[in-house]
Design an enzyme around this catalytic site. Structure first.
Site, PDB file in Angstrom:
ATOM      1  N   GLU A   1      -3.223   7.670  -3.897  1.00 23.72           N
ATOM      2  CA  GLU A   1      -3.546   6.335  -3.154  1.00 23.72           C
ATOM      3  C   GLU A   1      -3.015   5.262  -4.078  1.00 23.72           C
ATOM      4  O   GLU A   1      -3.805   5.128  -5.243  1.00 23.72           O
ATOM      5  CB  GLU A   1      -4.718   6.030  -2.330  1.00 23.72           C
ATOM      6  CG  GLU A   1      -4.715   4.647  -1.847  1.00 23.72           C
ATOM      7  CD  GLU A   1      -5.968   4.410  -1.237  1.00 23.72           C
ATOM      8  OE1 GLU A   1      -6.092   4.330  -0.049  1.00 23.72           O
ATOM      9  OE2 GLU A   1      -6.852   3.859  -1.796  1.00 23.72           O
TER      10      GLU A   1
ATOM     11  N   TYR B   1       0.862  -1.170  -0.035  1.00 20.80           N
ATOM     12  CA  TYR B   1      -0.114  -0.123  -0.093  1.00 20.80           C
ATOM     13  C   TYR B   1       0.719   1.102  -0.003  1.00 20.80           C
ATOM     14  O   TYR B   1       1.922   1.227   0.744  1.00 20.80           O
ATOM     15  CB  TYR B   1      -0.725  -0.049   1.150  1.00 20.80           C
ATOM     16  CG  TYR B   1      -1.597   1.290   1.298  1.00 20.80           C
ATOM     17  CD1 TYR B   1      -3.096   1.334   0.779  1.00 20.80           C
ATOM     18  CD2 TYR B   1      -1.204   2.373   2.238  1.00 20.80           C
ATOM     19  CE1 TYR B   1      -3.863   2.360   0.991  1.00 20.80           C
ATOM     20  CE2 TYR B   1      -2.043   3.387   2.329  1.00 20.80           C
ATOM     21  CZ  TYR B   1      -3.302   3.408   1.672  1.00 20.80           C
ATOM     22  OH  TYR B   1      -4.131   4.781   1.659  1.00 20.80           O
TER      23      TYR B   1
END
Ligand code: GDP
Ligand code: MN
Length: 410
Positions: A205, A117
């Site tokens: 993101e 992530y």
């Protein structure tokens, strides 16, 4: 403003981040050709090469909802496309009514050795942007944050110096990356930080950022971005032509889109009392005062300091298009705004509003508090139209208005 994954991938690619190429389709009949093209470009088997079909909507959680599908044939790609384009996607980010899917992304599937992530957002506590990463990326990142917060790594970004190379290197090592992976990660983090600032992002993101298994050509594997999500600061959109072109009106809430067209800021809420107010601060104070008297606001609506009569009429029709609304409080402090403009808008809206039984005129309680610039003319306008506004009550101040509307709604 939010954008689709395929647009996010384009933005990442423009900043030199490694993103596999993809096609966008809008019809299941286009899926087979997109499958063939994806496997051909990636050098995969034309009969059973791995391809991913992904719904393009302004919400995540697609994998778990069944709207990211890995397929091994053009027939399966067509079936997956037909399913996604004819069913609403309900995920943990959409609410129970779900979202209609109008576009799909089709890309060659990649082999995954590990999912990471990576994101940048603003940390309001430290008043800085922050680089966030985790070696436990993928579809369960919210759960990781809740159950194992230590697995979420952070590097604060100095507002003047920007993200420093040593910070990216530290992050890469903390993620457990090795050899050539470290240099790749530093390049990705640096580019993402540049993009974040230059495009006025509020969130950038990549989840997952994946590592491919080792090959002879790349013994340390390769880092690739295979899903991305961006939010942008709406106040910055005016200076980014490329982002304006990404704006997909079809994905926006219809009432919010209509409000935007008339320069109104409108946010729907769960309550039953519609609010029409000028100024964001006054709008919030109005909502608080309604709550204080035991009511629940149905919306935040700021008509702004210089709204026209048409905008006010439109504001009423937006508020009344919400079936939960069974009372309206108009709270105007006329500074730049002329109270008579609001009064004319109220009268027009009342005159034109169509009830389900075909009659016109408001049937729900309407409480109006006007104060300030040209208030006498405004009150006179309302009084002159009293026969068309049988449910109208005047309020002497905000407190009185909130009390009256809560009582009237019951
Ligand atoms: P999201 O659920 O909306 O965040 O959609 P993602 O694009 O992140 O996909 C969800 C998951 O599907 C990823 O975390 C991967 O595990 C898997 N996935 C997506 N694309 C591929 C691919 O090309 N190859 C493989 N093996 N898995 C993929
Ligand atoms: Mn994802």
């Amino acid at each position: 403003m939010k954008i689709h994954e395929y647009q996010a991938r384009e933005l990442l690619a423009n900043y030199g981040l490694p993103v596999p190429s993809a096609e966008v389709i809008t019809d299941p009949a286009q899926a087979a050709a997109a499958y063939d093209k994806a496997v051909k470009e990636a050098g995969l088997s034309p009969t059973d090469g791995l391809v991913v079909v992904k719904a393009q909507v302004h919400a995540g959680g697609r994998g778990k909802a069944g709207f990211v599908k890995l397929v091994n044939s053009s027939k399966d790609a067509t079936d997956a496309a037909a399913f996604m384009l004819s069913n609403r996607m309900v995920s943990n980010q959409t609410g129970p009514e779900g979202l209609e899917v109008k576009k799909l992304l089709i890309a060659a599937g990649v082999d995954i050795a590990h999912e990471y992530y990576l994101a940048i957002t603003t940390d309001r506590d430290t008043r800085r942007n922050v680089l966030i990463a985790s070696a436990e990326g993928g579809v369960e990142i919210e759960k990781v944050a809740e159950e194992n917060p230590d697995a979420i790594l952070q590097q604060p970004i100095d507002p003047l110096m920007g993200l420093q190379p040593y910070q990216s290197r530290k992050m890469a090592f903390d993620l457990g990356l090795k050899g050539k992976q470290v240099g790749q990660a530093v390049k990705i983090m640096t580019a993402l930080a540049k993009l974040f600032v230059e495009k006025d992002c509020s969130l950038a993101e990549i989840n997952p950022l994946i590592l491919t298994p080792p090959t002879d050509a790349a013994p340390d594997g390769q880092l690739l971005a295979i899903d991305a999500k961006f939010n942008f600061d709406d106040n910055g959109i005016g200076r980014h032509k490329d982002l304006q072109a990404f704006d997909d009106k079809a994905e926006a809430n219809p009432a919010e889109a209509r409000a935007e067209e008339f320069g109104l800021s409108y946010i729907p809420l769960d309550g039953s009392i519609g609010c029409l107010v000028n100024g964001a601060g006054l709008a919030m104070a109005t909502m608080d005062t309604i709550k204080h008297h035991g009511g629940d606001p149905a919306n935040f609506l700021d008509v702004g300091g210089s709204a026209t009569e048409e905008a006010v009429t439109e504001a009423f029709s937006i508020i009344l298009s919400d079936e939960k609304v069974n009372g309206i409080l108009v709270n105007i402090f006329g500074g730049i705004m002329d109270c008579d403009t609001i009064a004319q808008g109220v009268v027009n809206a009342a005159k034109n509003f169509k009830n389900p039984d075909g009659s016109t005129g408001f049937q729900i309680p309407l409480v109006v508090r006007l104060e300030g610039n040209n208030v006498d003319a405004g009150r006179a306008t309302l009084e002159a139209a009293a026969d068309r506004l049988p449910t109208l009550q005047a309020a002497s101040d905000l407190n009185d208005g909130a009390k009256k509307v809560v009582e009237a709604v019951g």
